[in-house]
Scaffold this motif. Structure first.
Motif, PDB file in Angstrom:
ATOM      1  N   GLY A 188     100.441 -36.816  48.597  1.00 21.20           N
ATOM      2  CA  GLY A 188      99.852 -35.612  48.119  1.00 21.20           C
ATOM      3  C   GLY A 188      98.455 -35.529  48.716  1.00 21.20           C
ATOM      4  N   ALA A 219      94.298 -26.346  49.032  1.00 20.87           N
ATOM      5  CA  ALA A 219      93.623 -27.663  49.217  1.00 20.87           C
ATOM      6  C   ALA A 219      92.489 -27.861  48.380  1.00 20.87           C
ATOM      7  CB  ALA A 219      93.566 -27.892  50.683  1.00 20.87           C
ATOM      8  N   MET A 220      92.159 -29.279  48.234  1.00 18.69           N
ATOM      9  CA  MET A 220      90.778 -29.567  47.626  1.00 18.69           C
ATOM     10  C   MET A 220      90.343 -30.799  48.368  1.00 18.69           C
ATOM     11  SD  MET A 220      91.771 -29.379  43.695  1.00 18.69           S
ATOM     12  CE  MET A 220      89.814 -29.539  42.880  1.00 18.69           C
ATOM     13  N   ILE A 221      89.162 -30.700  48.631  1.00 15.33           N
ATOM     14  CA  ILE A 221      88.577 -32.252  49.316  1.00 15.33           C
ATOM     15  C   ILE A 221      88.114 -33.198  48.467  1.00 15.33           C
ATOM     16  CG2 ILE A 221      87.799 -30.770  51.514  1.00 15.33           C
ATOM     17  CD1 ILE A 221      85.106 -30.848  50.134  1.00 15.33           C
ATOM     18  N   ASP A 222      88.447 -34.330  48.876  1.00 12.58           N
ATOM     19  CA  ASP A 222      87.903 -35.608  48.132  1.00 12.58           C
ATOM     20  C   ASP A 222      87.131 -36.238  49.083  1.00 12.58           C
ATOM     21  OD1 ASP A 222      87.756 -37.879  46.807  1.00 12.58           O
ATOM     22  OD2 ASP A 222      89.728 -38.581  47.227  1.00 12.58           O
ATOM     23  N   ASP A 223      85.659 -36.541  48.791  1.00 10.17           N
ATOM     24  CA  ASP A 223      84.807 -37.242  49.792  1.00 10.17           C
ATOM     25  C   ASP A 223      84.575 -38.599  49.148  1.00 10.17           C
ATOM     26  OD1 ASP A 223      84.704 -35.148  51.564  1.00 10.17           O
ATOM     27  OD2 ASP A 223      83.008 -34.478  50.786  1.00 10.17           O
ATOM     28  N   GLY A 224      85.363 -38.733  48.139  1.00  6.98           N
ATOM     29  CA  GLY A 224      84.727 -40.236  47.141  1.00  6.98           C
ATOM     30  C   GLY A 224      85.700 -41.404  47.554  1.00  6.98           C
ATOM     31  N   ASP A 225      86.627 -41.149  48.447  1.00  5.79           N
ATOM     32  CA  ASP A 225      87.791 -42.183  49.033  1.00  5.79           C
ATOM     33  C   ASP A 225      86.941 -43.351  49.389  1.00  5.79           C
ATOM     34  OD1 ASP A 225      91.024 -42.276  49.086  1.00  5.79           O
ATOM     35  OD2 ASP A 225      89.690 -43.833  50.362  1.00  5.79           O
ATOM     36  N   PRO A 226      87.290 -44.573  48.917  1.00  5.28           N
ATOM     37  CA  PRO A 226      86.640 -45.733  49.416  1.00  5.28           C
ATOM     38  C   PRO A 226      86.788 -45.851  50.895  1.00  5.28           C
ATOM     39  CG  PRO A 226      88.090 -46.301  47.524  1.00  5.28           C
ATOM     40  CD  PRO A 226      88.266 -44.736  47.766  1.00  5.28           C
ATOM     41  N   TRP A 233      93.329 -32.652  49.490  1.00  4.74           N
ATOM     42  CA  TRP A 233      94.677 -32.778  48.525  1.00  4.74           C
ATOM     43  C   TRP A 233      95.196 -31.630  48.513  1.00  4.74           C
ATOM     44  CZ3 TRP A 233      95.556 -37.312  45.187  1.00  4.74           C
ATOM     45  CH2 TRP A 233      94.841 -38.375  45.547  1.00  4.74           C
ATOM     46  N   PHE A 234      96.584 -31.625  47.908  1.00  2.00           N
ATOM     47  CA  PHE A 234      97.459 -30.737  47.919  1.00  2.00           C
ATOM     48  C   PHE A 234      98.028 -30.772  46.508  1.00  2.00           C
ATOM     49  CE2 PHE A 234      96.900 -31.385  52.476  1.00  2.00           C
ATOM     50  CZ  PHE A 234      96.640 -29.921  52.828  1.00  2.00           C
ATOM     51  N   PRO A 235      97.628 -29.915  45.510  1.00  2.00           N
ATOM     52  CA  PRO A 235      98.058 -30.045  44.112  1.00  2.00           C
ATOM     53  C   PRO A 235      99.392 -29.409  43.990  1.00  2.00           C
ATOM     54  CG  PRO A 235      95.832 -28.820  44.249  1.00  2.00           C
ATOM     55  CD  PRO A 235      96.215 -29.099  45.711  1.00  2.00           C
TER      56      PRO A 235
ATOM     57  N   TYR B  12      92.709 -37.019  38.879  1.00  2.00           N
ATOM     58  CA  TYR B  12      92.784 -36.226  40.183  1.00  2.00           C
ATOM     59  C   TYR B  12      91.578 -36.326  40.992  1.00  2.00           C
ATOM     60  CZ  TYR B  12      95.556 -33.137  43.281  1.00  2.00           C
ATOM     61  OH  TYR B  12      96.130 -32.691  44.378  1.00  2.00           O
ATOM     62  N   PRO B  13      91.803 -37.262  42.088  1.00  2.00           N
ATOM     63  CA  PRO B  13      90.206 -37.407  42.873  1.00  2.00           C
ATOM     64  C   PRO B  13      89.433 -36.458  43.192  1.00  2.00           C
ATOM     65  CG  PRO B  13      92.084 -39.073  43.463  1.00  2.00           C
ATOM     66  CD  PRO B  13      92.593 -38.145  42.421  1.00  2.00           C
ATOM     67  N   PRO B  14      89.971 -35.280  43.847  1.00  5.14           N
ATOM     68  CA  PRO B  14      89.280 -34.120  44.182  1.00  5.14           C
ATOM     69  C   PRO B  14      88.301 -33.327  43.263  1.00  5.14           C
ATOM     70  CG  PRO B  14      91.423 -33.572  44.650  1.00  5.14           C
ATOM     71  CD  PRO B  14      91.753 -34.969  44.204  1.00  5.14           C
ATOM     72  N   THR B  17      84.580 -34.516  43.603  1.00  4.38           N
ATOM     73  CA  THR B  17      83.959 -33.932  44.749  1.00  4.38           C
ATOM     74  C   THR B  17      83.671 -32.529  44.655  1.00  4.38           C
ATOM     75  OG1 THR B  17      84.918 -35.543  46.299  1.00  4.38           O
ATOM     76  CG2 THR B  17      83.880 -33.458  47.397  1.00  4.38           C
ATOM     77  N   GLN B  19      83.883 -28.735  44.964  1.00  5.58           N
ATOM     78  CA  GLN B  19      84.662 -28.054  46.017  1.00  5.58           C
ATOM     79  C   GLN B  19      83.800 -27.254  46.816  1.00  5.58           C
ATOM     80  OE1 GLN B  19      87.790 -29.011  46.688  1.00  5.58           O
ATOM     81  NE2 GLN B  19      87.088 -30.812  45.514  1.00  5.58           N
ATOM     82  N   THR B  24      87.948 -22.473  44.020  1.00  2.78           N
ATOM     83  CA  THR B  24      88.039 -23.578  43.450  1.00  2.78           C
ATOM     84  C   THR B  24      86.991 -24.282  42.767  1.00  2.78           C
ATOM     85  OG1 THR B  24      89.331 -23.684  45.520  1.00  2.78           O
ATOM     86  CG2 THR B  24      89.486 -25.660  44.253  1.00  2.78           C
ATOM     87  N   ARG B  64      86.449 -42.962  41.262  1.00  5.84           N
ATOM     88  CA  ARG B  64      85.650 -41.902  41.917  1.00  5.84           C
ATOM     89  C   ARG B  64      84.509 -41.849  40.800  1.00  5.84           C
ATOM     90  NH1 ARG B  64      88.722 -42.456  45.070  1.00  5.84           N
ATOM     91  NH2 ARG B  64      90.035 -40.942  46.336  1.00  5.84           N
TER      92      ARG B  64
END
Lengths: 250, 175
Positions: A188, A219-226, A233-235, B12-14, B17, B19, B24, B64
């Motif tokens: 995902g 898409a959505m971004i996630d900057d919190g990954d360890p 991310w693609f819902p 859902y992690p994003p 963050t 956006q 969004t 998160r």
């Protein structure tokens, strides 16, 4: 026929031609009547079949699929017209019409979350949830979307890897985007590095495509990954425990 | 009080963050606003301090945590809706109004009407036996004072000073 000389010969020829013509007309008429009769019988039997199995057709997805195959073999399209005797008899036009309305509904409702791109399986299971007694198959979804397409709302089905996605907003999805969605599917989400590695792209190309997908709202971004990297991310793809929207309990 | 059930996006992690795309982000802020109100209502919380940890803003199961900027944006959006207020100049302490002050005033009035009460200290309303188990129990003192002031304006109550703040009370004239 041997041609005889003289006026009487000519007259005879005319008479013979008339006789042939009327004979020919007769034969044609008989054939036509026969055809009419056969068609009538066929139609009658289809009607009988359809009304007898109306419940099966609307309730049982496997039966519905078989019925469609049978109709296709006979060159009949039960969905062609909503006013035809199919619609009156079966409400089968209604069935797909309603399905179409619900599909539009679900696509609109989930659009803020998935940007207008939804996995057909997610669509199918939400549809089934809405119609508790009736099982909806992927085939049903495809048929209903086929009808929607004719309305020109931009509804379209396309493949990403082994899965089918339904697009409900017009957008430019090129090959690069499609490839990225394919890579993102198992989990995902992807990072720029993963895209570059999997597709052997130079970095500019991956970033461009990902930024485009971001702009399209897919898409959505996630900057919190360890791991410290930005994940896209693609819902619309990936494992979807997201389907079940649990309401807060209060 | 049952278990609080989190909405789908909380896992859902994003959504943790902020956006970059406006559409969004708007949707993200909308979802978080609703969640903050529901969460605070469920746990009867009235204050969120940006300087301190707040359990909702960290989901340990997906590792998160909202950034300071994100938290500030979500709270500002609630404030713009009239569902929250900064309590200090530095915008650190935020009062969450999961029920509007006017609604608290109404339920306080209903309570004293139903129970025929004419006199109560603020402390009694917040943690006394009479309100135990009602929605008024555990009410934030600041919110309560403002609710009473609304009732004062309507001529339904009058606040009086006690010998200490614990004795500050309200005289009701509900009818």
């Amino acid at each position: 026929m041997r041609r005889r000389p003289g006026i009487s010969g000519l007259q005879g020829a005319v008479a013979a031609r008339d006789q042939y013509r009327s004979l020919g007309d007769n034969v044609a008429k008989v054939r036509q009547d026969l055809m009419k009769e056969q068609l009538e019988t066929f139609r009658h039997q289809l009607e009988e079949f359809a009304s007898k199995h109306k419940n099966d057709i609307t309730k049982n997805p496997a039966f519905r699929a078989q019925f469609h195959t049978m109709c296709a073999k006979c060159g009949v399209d039960p969905l062609a017209s909503n006013k035809g005797f199919w619609a009156e008899l079966l409400g089968i036009g209604d069935f797909y019409y309603e399905l179409g309305v619900q599909i539009v509904d679900i696509c609109l409702a989930t659009r803020p979350r998935n940007g207008g791109l939804i996995d057909i399986e997610e669509l199918r299971s939400s549809l089934s949830k809405r119609r508790r007694s009736v099982l909806i198959t992927e085939d049903d979804c495809l048929r209903a979307i086929g009808k929607l397409k004719k309305l020109g709302g931009g509804y379209e089905v396309f493949s990403v890897g082994r899965r089918k996605l339904v697009r409900s907003v017009p957008m430019e999805l090129n090959r690069d985007h499609n490839l990225i969605l394919q890579i993102a599917q198992p989990r995902g989400h992807v990072t720029v590095e993963e895209v570059e590695r999997e597709l052997s792209w130079r970095s500019g190309r991956a970033i461009d495509a990902l930024e485009n997908l971001l702009k399209e709202g897919l898409a959505m971004i996630d900057d919190g990954d360890p791991d410290g990297k930005r994940h896209y991310w693609f819902p619309c793809v990936g494992p979807s425990e997201l389907e079940t929207e649990s309401g807060g309990n209060m | 009080m049952g278990e609080f059930s989190f909405p789908y996006f909380y896992n859902y992690p994003p959504y943790f963050t902020l956006q970059p795309m406006k559409d969004t982000r708007d949707k993200q802020i909308q979802l978080w606003k609703e969640l903050i109100l529901k969460y605070c209502k469920h746990h009867k919380l009235f204050l969120i301090d940006l300087e301190e940890e707040f359990a909702l803003f960290e989901n340990t199961s997906i590792q998160r945590k909202l950034t300071f900027e994100a938290r500030e944006q979500f709270l500002s959006a609630l404030i713009a809706d009239g569902r929250a207020e900064w309590l200090d100049k530095n915008h650190r302490k935020c009062l969450i109004l999961w029920r509007r002050i006017e609604d608290w005033a109404d339920s306080l009035l209903n309570f004293v009407r139903e129970n025929g009460i004419e006199l109560m200290t603020l402390e009694e309303i917040i943690s006394g036996d009479e309100t135990y188990g009602t929605e008024l129990a555990g009410l934030d003192r600041g919110v309560l004072v403002r609710a009473v002031k609304i009732l004062e304006q309507r001529g339904k109550a009058a606040m009086f000073k006690g010998s200490s703040t614990d004795d500050d009370g309200v005289k009701f004239s509900p009818n």
